[in-house]
Enzyme design. Structure first.
Site, PDB file in Angstrom:
ATOM      1  N   HIS A   1       0.822  -1.209   0.000  1.00 30.40           N
ATOM      2  CA  HIS A   1       0.000   0.000   0.000  1.00 30.40           C
ATOM      3  C   HIS A   1       0.859   1.264   0.000  1.00 30.40           C
ATOM      4  CE1 HIS A   1      -3.070   2.724   1.927  1.00 30.40           C
ATOM      5  NE2 HIS A   1      -3.898   2.026   1.182  1.00 30.40           N
TER       6      HIS A   1
ATOM      7  N   ASN B   1     -13.497   4.209   2.488  1.00 31.64           N
ATOM      8  CA  ASN B   1     -14.084   3.487   1.353  1.00 31.64           C
ATOM      9  C   ASN B   1     -15.350   2.742   1.742  1.00 31.64           C
ATOM     10  OD1 ASN B   1     -11.834   4.347  -0.105  1.00 31.64           O
ATOM     11  ND2 ASN B   1     -10.668   2.534   0.464  1.00 31.64           N
TER      12      ASN B   1
ATOM     13  N   SER C   1      -7.555   5.847  -0.782  1.00 28.11           N
ATOM     14  CA  SER C   1      -6.113   5.779  -0.508  1.00 28.11           C
ATOM     15  C   SER C   1      -5.292   6.265  -1.688  1.00 28.11           C
ATOM     16  CB  SER C   1      -5.689   4.334  -0.223  1.00 28.11           C
ATOM     17  OG  SER C   1      -6.116   3.923   1.038  1.00 28.11           O
TER      18      SER C   1
END
Ligand code: CA
Length: 314
Positions: free
Chosen positions: A88, A179, A242
């Site tokens: 990530h 989200n 993100s």
């Protein structure tokens, strides 16, 4: 477990596709093209700006990123480097600052520098204490901007105190909105008024279905099917707020870099200066059905095509 020992996590995201470096040739992402960023790069590419990425770390050797990495910090184990054992953090870092060369992809501010601050483990979880310490460490070690694609659906008071520390020093914390889709509130710490909360749009300039809604939402940026770096010389298409947050941070880095030029008319001294500047460069989302725009799209989509205008008229 006390609140101080609580955790927050990277925001769940969709992996659309993983691609090897062998596909060579640099791809230009849809957000870069849609907002005509190469035009803004004629003025600045983010040179001199240092961005702390509080995340799962970064692949310190990635050929499309290594040149733009500054020494970082591993808050989970300070004896180790800020290496990325998830993926990530490397993806987020590439969106801001992947090098403009002939491989992979290119970041929004391809000459800005990344300070990787590892606060999330290989599963994407982190303690509130490490996130809080990471924010303070970043401010005290020269970060101009902090980005956090992490959060939780509940208040994170200890993290807020560190965000307020950054706020007082004029260091903005950009935070992904979450989200969870149509919500009453964006996630924390994005929901705090001291942060700049970023939601996601797709390439059709519509709000991504997953993007959190709420009154503390500030802006929207590209977060749907975003191509960026992942560890071990790979790339992937990921979707999430993100991915939208670092795009907005890249634009903020361009603004800050521009403001530091001797003939600049842009003045940035506080977090609110960033918010006000970005507000002036927004466009509404293509959907007339949203009742209460601020709830769904904040002040609107950050539009870096206004960059030249900002640079010349402020
Ligand atoms: Ca590249």
């Amino acid at each position: 477990m006390t609140k101080q020992d609580g955790k927050c996590s990277l925001l769940p995201y969709d992996v659309e596709e993983v691609v090897s470096l062998q596909s060579a040739e640099q791809k230009i992402g849809w957000g870069i093209t849609a907002f005509d960023l190469p035009k803004a790069w004629e003025t600045t590419q983010g040179e001199g700006v240092k961005i702390a990425v509080l995340d799962s770390g970064c692949d310190l050797d990635h050929p499309d990123l290594a040149a733009n990495l500054l020494p970082g910090m591993n808050m989970i184990n300070p004896k180790l480097t800020a290496h990325d054992d998830n993926q990530h953090g490397t993806h987020v870092s590439g969106i801001i600052s992947a090098v403009n060369n002939d491989i992979g992809m290119v970041g929004v501010a391809p000459k800005s520098k990344i300070i990787p601050v590892k606060v999330l483990d290989k599963n994407g979880n982190g303690s509130l204490s490490n996130v809080s310490k990471g924010i303070r460490w970043a401010v005290d070690n020269g970060a101009d901007i902090i980005t956090m694609s992490l959060g939780a659906p509940r208040p994170l008071q200890s993290v807020r105190k560190s965000i307020q520390y950054a706020y007082k020093k004029g260091v903005p914390c950009f935070v992904a909105a979450g989200n969870a889709g149509k919500t009453k509130e964006v996630f924390y710490p994005a929901a705090y008024p001291e942060t700049i909360a970023i939601g996601s749009i797709d390439s059709n300039f519509k709000r991504s279905d997953f993007s959190n809604t709420g009154k503390n939402l500030d802006f929207m940026s590209p977060g749907g099917k975003i191509f960026s770096t992942v560890p071990d010389n790979w790339y992937a298409f990921l979707s999430g707020t993100s991915m939208a947050c670092p795009f907005a941070v890249g634009v903020a880095a361009l603004l800050l870099s521009c403001s530091r030029k001797s003939n600049s008319k842009i003045e940035i001294k506080s977090v609110n200066d960033y918010r006000e500047l970005l507000k002036q460069g927004t466009i509404p989302i293509k959907n007339k059905n949203y009742a209460g725009k601020k709830f769904f799209e904040g002040f609107g989509i950050i539009d870096p095509r206004k960059f030249t205008e900002w640079a010349n008229t402020h």
